[in-house]
Design an enzyme around this catalytic site. Structure first.
Site, PDB file in Angstrom:
ATOM      1  N   SER A   1      -2.270   4.302   6.216  1.00 57.30           N
ATOM      2  CA  SER A   1      -2.713   3.032   5.625  1.00 57.30           C
ATOM      3  C   SER A   1      -1.992   2.720   4.314  1.00 57.30           C
ATOM      4  O   SER A   1      -1.961   1.564   3.883  1.00 57.30           O
ATOM      5  CB  SER A   1      -4.233   3.043   5.391  1.00 57.30           C
ATOM      6  OG  SER A   1      -4.592   4.094   4.507  1.00 57.30           O
ATOM      7  N   GLY A   2      -1.427   3.733   3.665  1.00 62.38           N
ATOM      8  CA  GLY A   2      -0.696   3.519   2.421  1.00 62.38           C
ATOM      9  C   GLY A   2      -1.338   4.147   1.203  1.00 62.38           C
ATOM     10  O   GLY A   2      -0.912   3.899   0.070  1.00 62.38           O
TER      11      GLY A   2
ATOM     12  N   SER B   1     -10.784  11.205   3.890  1.00 65.62           N
ATOM     13  CA  SER B   1     -12.219  11.391   3.595  1.00 65.62           C
ATOM     14  C   SER B   1     -13.079  10.511   4.493  1.00 65.62           C
ATOM     15  O   SER B   1     -13.650   9.528   4.037  1.00 65.62           O
ATOM     16  CB  SER B   1     -12.515  11.150   2.113  1.00 65.62           C
ATOM     17  OG  SER B   1     -11.918   9.981   1.607  1.00 65.62           O
TER      18      SER B   1
END
Length: 197
Positions: free
Chosen positions: A36-37, A106
């Site tokens: 996602s970056g 996470s």
């Protein structure tokens, strides 16, 4: 935990370090799917803050698993322990007056909320790095999704293991709609609004 432990107060505390550094400290927790970056954004922010003379440090999911958490696998319990340990390390860094950029998938909300609850109010900023799974798969910077689709990696977050999106993160950046640089700049603006820097 042993009952024979006593917390030892140090002669220099978090406020002393913050005063010396001339900025606040705390944990910026970037969560999102693989690809996602998160790490890219964390490193852009780190570089920009470092250039301003601020005390910062990046904790990255892959890097931490090379040392501190190399004994953990990727089952749910090990993932939870991975995040618990990182939360404790991040808290120590924040107590030293450092702005911590923690970049971790996470996947579980409860783990992220546990880290928040272990820190003082306003010492935790959750950043949801939102990017559709299809886009993350297209990027696949580490070639992980290809391995997942071949069946080489089981229980992968977002595919056959759940990712629980944040419900109340301080900021959401959409990396399919804006560059990582623009996302980093928006997070830095938030730090200024919150008087961290």
């Amino acid at each position: 935990m042993s009952t024979n432990l006593t917390w030892h107060e140090t002669s220099i505390n978090k406020e002393d370090y913050r005063s010396k550094n001339n900025h606040s400290s705390g944990v910026i927790w970037l969560t999102g799917l693989s690809g996602s970056g998160k790490s890219t954004i964390a490193n852009i922010i780190n570089q920009k803050l470092y250039q301003k003379g601020l005390q910062t440090y990046v904790l990255d999911g892959d890097n931490v698993r090379h040392g501190l958490n190399k004994d953990l696998g990727f089952g749910d319990k090990d993932r939870q322990e991975n995040i618990r340990r990182i939360g404790e390390v991040a808290k120590l860094f924040a107590d030293s007056g450092t702005i911590v950029l923690a970049s971790f998938i996470s996947p579980f909300r409860s783990d992220r909320e546990q880290i928040r609850s272990n820190l003082e109010e306003n010492d935790f900023i959750e950043v949801f790095v939102s990017c559709p799974l299809e886009e993350c798969e297209k990027r696949d910077p580490k070639g992980i999704y290809k391995k997942v689709r071949k069946g080489e990696i089981p229980s992968f977050t977002g595919i056959d293991s759940p990712y629980e999106e944040p419900l109340n993160s301080e900021i959401v950046v959409h990396t399919d709609q804006e560059s990582e640089e623009a996302s980093a700049d928006r997070i830095i603006e938030l730090l200024q609004q919150k008087s961290w820097i």
